[in-house]
Design a protein around this motif. Sequence first.
Motif, mmCIF file in Angstrom:
data_model
loop_
_atom_site.group_PDB
_atom_site.id
_atom_site.type_symbol
_atom_site.label_atom_id
_atom_site.label_comp_id
_atom_site.label_asym_id
_atom_site.label_seq_id
_atom_site.Cartn_x
_atom_site.Cartn_y
_atom_site.Cartn_z
ATOM 1 N N LYS A 25 -19.832 16.744 -16.800
ATOM 2 C CA LYS A 25 -20.521 16.770 -15.507
ATOM 3 C C LYS A 25 -20.765 15.357 -14.996
ATOM 4 O O LYS A 25 -20.629 15.082 -13.794
ATOM 5 C CB LYS A 25 -21.839 17.523 -15.622
ATOM 6 C CG LYS A 25 -21.670 19.020 -15.721
ATOM 7 C CD LYS A 25 -23.017 19.712 -15.826
ATOM 8 C CE LYS A 25 -22.853 21.226 -16.004
ATOM 9 N NZ LYS A 25 -24.148 21.897 -16.145
ATOM 10 N N ILE A 26 -21.126 14.450 -15.900
ATOM 11 C CA ILE A 26 -21.359 13.056 -15.508
ATOM 12 C C ILE A 26 -20.072 12.436 -14.992
ATOM 13 O O ILE A 26 -20.068 11.742 -13.965
ATOM 14 C CB ILE A 26 -21.937 12.255 -16.694
ATOM 15 C CG1 ILE A 26 -23.373 12.704 -16.961
ATOM 16 C CG2 ILE A 26 -21.884 10.753 -16.419
ATOM 17 C CD1 ILE A 26 -23.963 12.153 -18.242
ATOM 18 N N GLN A 27 -18.953 12.681 -15.667
ATOM 19 C CA GLN A 27 -17.664 12.151 -15.226
ATOM 20 C C GLN A 27 -17.300 12.712 -13.850
ATOM 21 O O GLN A 27 -16.777 11.998 -12.988
ATOM 22 C CB GLN A 27 -16.561 12.500 -16.231
ATOM 23 C CG GLN A 27 -16.646 11.719 -17.512
ATOM 24 C CD GLN A 27 -16.280 10.256 -17.317
ATOM 25 O OE1 GLN A 27 -16.680 9.601 -16.369
ATOM 26 N NE2 GLN A 27 -15.510 9.749 -18.256
ATOM 27 N N GLN A 28 -17.561 13.986 -13.640
ATOM 28 C CA GLN A 28 -17.264 14.609 -12.357
ATOM 29 C C GLN A 28 -18.101 13.974 -11.251
ATOM 30 O O GLN A 28 -17.603 13.690 -10.159
ATOM 31 C CB GLN A 28 -17.524 16.110 -12.420
ATOM 32 C CG GLN A 28 -17.187 16.841 -11.141
ATOM 33 C CD GLN A 28 -17.513 18.325 -11.219
ATOM 34 O OE1 GLN A 28 -18.201 18.770 -12.134
ATOM 35 N NE2 GLN A 28 -17.027 19.088 -10.270
ATOM 36 N N ARG A 29 -19.360 13.731 -11.529
ATOM 37 C CA ARG A 29 -20.235 13.106 -10.526
ATOM 38 C C ARG A 29 -19.774 11.685 -10.210
ATOM 39 O O ARG A 29 -19.862 11.244 -9.062
ATOM 40 C CB ARG A 29 -21.673 13.112 -11.007
ATOM 41 C CG ARG A 29 -22.297 14.483 -10.971
ATOM 42 C CD ARG A 29 -23.744 14.469 -11.392
ATOM 43 N NE ARG A 29 -24.243 15.822 -11.526
ATOM 44 C CZ ARG A 29 -25.155 16.193 -12.391
ATOM 45 N NH1 ARG A 29 -25.677 15.317 -13.222
ATOM 46 N NH2 ARG A 29 -25.553 17.441 -12.440
ATOM 47 N N LYS A 30 -19.309 10.962 -11.215
ATOM 48 C CA LYS A 30 -18.810 9.607 -10.976
ATOM 49 C C LYS A 30 -17.595 9.651 -10.063
ATOM 50 O O LYS A 30 -17.455 8.821 -9.162
ATOM 51 C CB LYS A 30 -18.442 8.926 -12.300
ATOM 52 C CG LYS A 30 -19.619 8.452 -13.093
ATOM 53 C CD LYS A 30 -19.166 7.743 -14.366
ATOM 54 C CE LYS A 30 -20.340 7.321 -15.217
ATOM 55 N NZ LYS A 30 -19.910 6.678 -16.466
ATOM 56 N N GLY A 31 -16.711 10.609 -10.302
ATOM 57 C CA GLY A 31 -15.538 10.751 -9.445
ATOM 58 C C GLY A 31 -15.920 11.080 -8.019
ATOM 59 O O GLY A 31 -15.348 10.542 -7.068
ATOM 60 N N GLN A 32 -16.896 11.954 -7.857
ATOM 61 C CA GLN A 32 -17.354 12.315 -6.516
ATOM 62 C C GLN A 32 -18.000 11.114 -5.833
ATOM 63 O O GLN A 32 -17.815 10.900 -4.636
ATOM 64 C CB GLN A 32 -18.336 13.478 -6.586
ATOM 65 C CG GLN A 32 -17.698 14.797 -6.937
ATOM 66 C CD GLN A 32 -18.731 15.900 -7.145
ATOM 67 O OE1 GLN A 32 -19.930 15.645 -7.257
ATOM 68 N NE2 GLN A 32 -18.261 17.147 -7.200
ATOM 69 N N ALA A 33 -18.753 10.329 -6.599
ATOM 70 C CA ALA A 33 -19.406 9.150 -6.030
ATOM 71 C C ALA A 33 -18.361 8.134 -5.566
ATOM 72 O O ALA A 33 -18.510 7.521 -4.502
ATOM 73 C CB ALA A 33 -20.340 8.515 -7.051
ATOM 74 N N GLN A 34 -17.288 7.977 -6.329
ATOM 75 C CA GLN A 34 -16.232 7.049 -5.934
ATOM 76 C C GLN A 34 -15.542 7.532 -4.661
ATOM 77 O O GLN A 34 -15.227 6.735 -3.775
ATOM 78 C CB GLN A 34 -15.218 6.877 -7.068
ATOM 79 C CG GLN A 34 -15.765 6.104 -8.240
ATOM 80 C CD GLN A 34 -14.801 6.067 -9.416
ATOM 81 O OE1 GLN A 34 -13.828 6.800 -9.448
ATOM 82 N NE2 GLN A 34 -15.083 5.213 -10.390
#
Length: 75
Positions: A25-34
């Motif tokens: 979930k953290i990795q997914q959020r980082k991708g969305q933030a980018q």
Amino acid sequence: MNAATLALLIPIVAIVGGVVLSAMKIQQRKGQAQQQDAVLQALQEEVSALKARVQVLEALATDSGESLKRKINDL
């Protein structure tokens, strides 16, 4: 495997699975933030370009007729 071993492994597997899901979930959020940062940058550039165009249009709209003709011909 006896019951005691299973009783010990089930919570361990559940905890590890929860940690893995949290990491995903953290990795997914980082991708969305980018992605959002890229969209924000593009929008900021577009706003800057539009502001520049508005300044030119304001100058043309408020300028006298002769100067306006010269500027249009210079374009």
